[in-house]
Motif scaffolding. Structure first.
Motif, PDB file in Angstrom:
ATOM      1  N   GLU A  18      17.296 -39.028  37.424  1.00 45.72           N
ATOM      2  CA  GLU A  18      18.396 -38.093  37.667  1.00 45.72           C
ATOM      3  C   GLU A  18      19.738 -38.713  37.280  1.00 45.72           C
ATOM      4  N   ALA A  19      19.925 -39.991  37.585  1.00 42.82           N
ATOM      5  CA  ALA A  19      21.172 -40.674  37.216  1.00 42.82           C
ATOM      6  C   ALA A  19      21.293 -40.769  35.695  1.00 42.82           C
ATOM      7  N   ALA A  20      20.181 -41.048  35.015  1.00 47.55           N
ATOM      8  CA  ALA A  20      20.210 -41.168  33.548  1.00 47.55           C
ATOM      9  C   ALA A  20      20.529 -39.815  32.910  1.00 47.55           C
ATOM     10  N   VAL A  21      19.905 -38.751  33.411  1.00 46.78           N
ATOM     11  CA  VAL A  21      20.157 -37.423  32.848  1.00 46.78           C
ATOM     12  C   VAL A  21      21.615 -37.021  33.048  1.00 46.78           C
ATOM     13  N   SER A  22      22.190 -37.401  34.178  1.00 43.71           N
ATOM     14  CA  SER A  22      23.587 -37.029  34.441  1.00 43.71           C
ATOM     15  C   SER A  22      24.536 -37.668  33.429  1.00 43.71           C
ATOM     16  N   LEU A  23      24.141 -38.774  32.824  1.00 42.29           N
ATOM     17  CA  LEU A  23      24.974 -39.415  31.803  1.00 42.29           C
ATOM     18  C   LEU A  23      25.138 -38.526  30.570  1.00 42.29           C
ATOM     19  N   LEU A  24      24.237 -37.563  30.389  1.00 36.21           N
ATOM     20  CA  LEU A  24      24.283 -36.693  29.211  1.00 36.21           C
ATOM     21  C   LEU A  24      25.380 -35.637  29.319  1.00 36.21           C
ATOM     22  N   GLU A  25      25.895 -35.424  30.515  1.00 34.64           N
ATOM     23  CA  GLU A  25      26.916 -34.389  30.707  1.00 34.64           C
ATOM     24  C   GLU A  25      28.205 -34.727  29.960  1.00 34.64           C
ATOM     25  N   SER A  26      28.527 -35.972  29.899  1.00 32.43           N
ATOM     26  CA  SER A  26      29.627 -36.475  29.071  1.00 32.43           C
ATOM     27  C   SER A  26      29.075 -37.749  28.471  1.00 32.43           C
ATOM     28  N   CYS A  27      28.327 -37.590  27.395  1.00 28.65           N
ATOM     29  CA  CYS A  27      27.365 -38.621  26.970  1.00 28.65           C
ATOM     30  C   CYS A  27      28.000 -39.997  26.740  1.00 28.65           C
ATOM     31  N   SER A  28      27.438 -40.937  27.500  1.00 30.21           N
ATOM     32  CA  SER A  28      27.834 -42.337  27.365  1.00 30.21           C
ATOM     33  C   SER A  28      26.581 -43.204  27.373  1.00 30.21           C
ATOM     34  N   VAL A  29      25.518 -42.646  26.796  1.00 27.20           N
ATOM     35  CA  VAL A  29      24.236 -43.338  26.814  1.00 27.20           C
ATOM     36  C   VAL A  29      24.235 -44.556  25.892  1.00 27.20           C
ATOM     37  N   CYS A  30      25.012 -44.516  24.835  1.00 25.35           N
ATOM     38  CA  CYS A  30      25.052 -45.652  23.915  1.00 25.35           C
ATOM     39  C   CYS A  30      26.510 -46.055  23.684  1.00 25.35           C
ATOM     40  N   PRO A  31      26.741 -47.145  22.996  1.00 25.65           N
ATOM     41  CA  PRO A  31      28.119 -47.644  22.820  1.00 25.65           C
ATOM     42  C   PRO A  31      29.046 -46.706  22.055  1.00 25.65           C
ATOM     43  N   ARG A  32      28.547 -45.654  21.460  1.00 33.98           N
ATOM     44  CA  ARG A  32      29.433 -44.716  20.752  1.00 33.98           C
ATOM     45  C   ARG A  32      30.281 -43.888  21.728  1.00 33.98           C
ATOM     46  N   HIS A  33      29.782 -43.677  22.947  1.00 33.84           N
ATOM     47  CA  HIS A  33      30.522 -42.943  23.988  1.00 33.84           C
ATOM     48  C   HIS A  33      31.141 -41.653  23.428  1.00 33.84           C
ATOM     49  N   CYS A  34      30.326 -40.803  22.837  1.00 34.58           N
ATOM     50  CA  CYS A  34      30.823 -39.560  22.225  1.00 34.58           C
ATOM     51  C   CYS A  34      31.500 -38.638  23.240  1.00 34.58           C
ATOM     52  N   GLY A  35      30.994 -38.600  24.470  1.00 34.53           N
ATOM     53  CA  GLY A  35      31.574 -37.736  25.489  1.00 34.53           C
ATOM     54  C   GLY A  35      31.177 -36.274  25.357  1.00 34.53           C
ATOM     55  N   VAL A  36      30.225 -35.959  24.483  1.00 34.97           N
ATOM     56  CA  VAL A  36      29.792 -34.566  24.335  1.00 34.97           C
ATOM     57  C   VAL A  36      28.874 -34.198  25.504  1.00 34.97           C
ATOM     58  N   ASP A  37      28.777 -32.906  25.774  1.00 33.07           N
ATOM     59  CA  ASP A  37      27.920 -32.422  26.863  1.00 33.07           C
ATOM     60  C   ASP A  37      26.548 -32.068  26.295  1.00 33.07           C
ATOM     61  N   ARG A  38      25.655 -33.029  26.290  1.00 29.41           N
ATOM     62  CA  ARG A  38      24.312 -32.791  25.743  1.00 29.41           C
ATOM     63  C   ARG A  38      23.498 -31.859  26.619  1.00 29.41           C
ATOM     64  N   LEU A  39      23.842 -31.737  27.907  1.00 27.33           N
ATOM     65  CA  LEU A  39      23.125 -30.809  28.783  1.00 27.33           C
ATOM     66  C   LEU A  39      23.444 -29.364  28.409  1.00 27.33           C
ATOM     67  N   ALA A  40      24.597 -29.160  27.777  1.00 25.13           N
ATOM     68  CA  ALA A  40      25.006 -27.816  27.340  1.00 25.13           C
ATOM     69  C   ALA A  40      24.592 -27.556  25.895  1.00 25.13           C
ATOM     70  N   GLY A  41      23.931 -28.515  25.249  1.00 22.11           N
ATOM     71  CA  GLY A  41      23.466 -28.313  23.888  1.00 22.11           C
ATOM     72  C   GLY A  41      24.363 -28.902  22.820  1.00 22.11           C
ATOM     73  N   ASP A  42      25.456 -29.547  23.219  1.00 25.11           N
ATOM     74  CA  ASP A  42      26.317 -30.188  22.227  1.00 25.11           C
ATOM     75  C   ASP A  42      25.626 -31.443  21.689  1.00 25.11           C
ATOM     76  N   VAL A  43      25.978 -31.848  20.495  1.00 27.06           N
ATOM     77  CA  VAL A  43      25.390 -33.052  19.903  1.00 27.06           C
ATOM     78  C   VAL A  43      26.502 -34.000  19.467  1.00 27.06           C
ATOM     79  N   GLY A  44      26.209 -35.286  19.563  1.00 26.95           N
ATOM     80  CA  GLY A  44      27.160 -36.312  19.148  1.00 26.95           C
ATOM     81  C   GLY A  44      26.708 -36.960  17.850  1.00 26.95           C
ATOM     82  N   GLU A  45      27.139 -38.183  17.659  1.00 28.84           N
ATOM     83  CA  GLU A  45      26.840 -38.916  16.425  1.00 28.84           C
ATOM     84  C   GLU A  45      25.339 -39.053  16.173  1.00 28.84           C
ATOM     85  N   CYS A  46      24.546 -39.173  17.221  1.00 32.28           N
ATOM     86  CA  CYS A  46      23.106 -39.398  17.050  1.00 32.28           C
ATOM     87  C   CYS A  46      22.352 -38.121  16.698  1.00 32.28           C
ATOM     88  N   ARG A  47      23.009 -36.962  16.850  1.00 36.05           N
ATOM     89  CA  ARG A  47      22.392 -35.663  16.537  1.00 36.05           C
ATOM     90  C   ARG A  47      21.197 -35.350  17.444  1.00 36.05           C
TER      91      ARG A  47
END
Ligand code: SF4
Length: 82
Positions: A18-47
């Motif tokens: 649950e904590a890991a999934v919450s990171l997708l809301e303003s994505c900071s999963v990797c060092p790029r820190h795109c900040g996109v909301d992957r839970l809403a369907g947005d995509v960052g650099e990793c596509r």
């Protein structure tokens, strides 16, 4: 018993998921820190969308002994789904 099984049986694995999934809301999963909301369907650099597809997984023994232990350090490779 493997560490991940201890986590599963204690309920802590669910908390960590649950904590890991919450990171997708303003994505900071990797060092790029795109900040996109992957839970809403947005995509960052990793596509990658909300869910990444697991391509392969398995034990990994190619690291130093303290990292590998007896059972390997484990690897998970993800496939980008477009
Ligand atoms: S590249 Fe992907 S995983 Fe990394 S922060 Fe951006 S959206 Fe998240």
């Amino acid at each position: 018993m493997a560490a991940y099984l201890r986590l599963y049986h204690s309920g802590k694995l669910k908390e960590r998921i649950e904590a890991a999934v919450s990171l997708l809301e303003s994505c900071s999963v990797c060092p790029r820190h795109c900040g996109v909301d992957r839970l809403a369907g947005d995509v960052g650099e990793c596509r990658t969308f909300r869910e990444a597809m697991v391509f392969s997984y398995g034990p990994h023994f190619g690291e130093e002994a303290p990292l590998v232990g007896r059972y390997g350090s484990g690897t998970v490779f993800l496939q980008i789904v477009t």
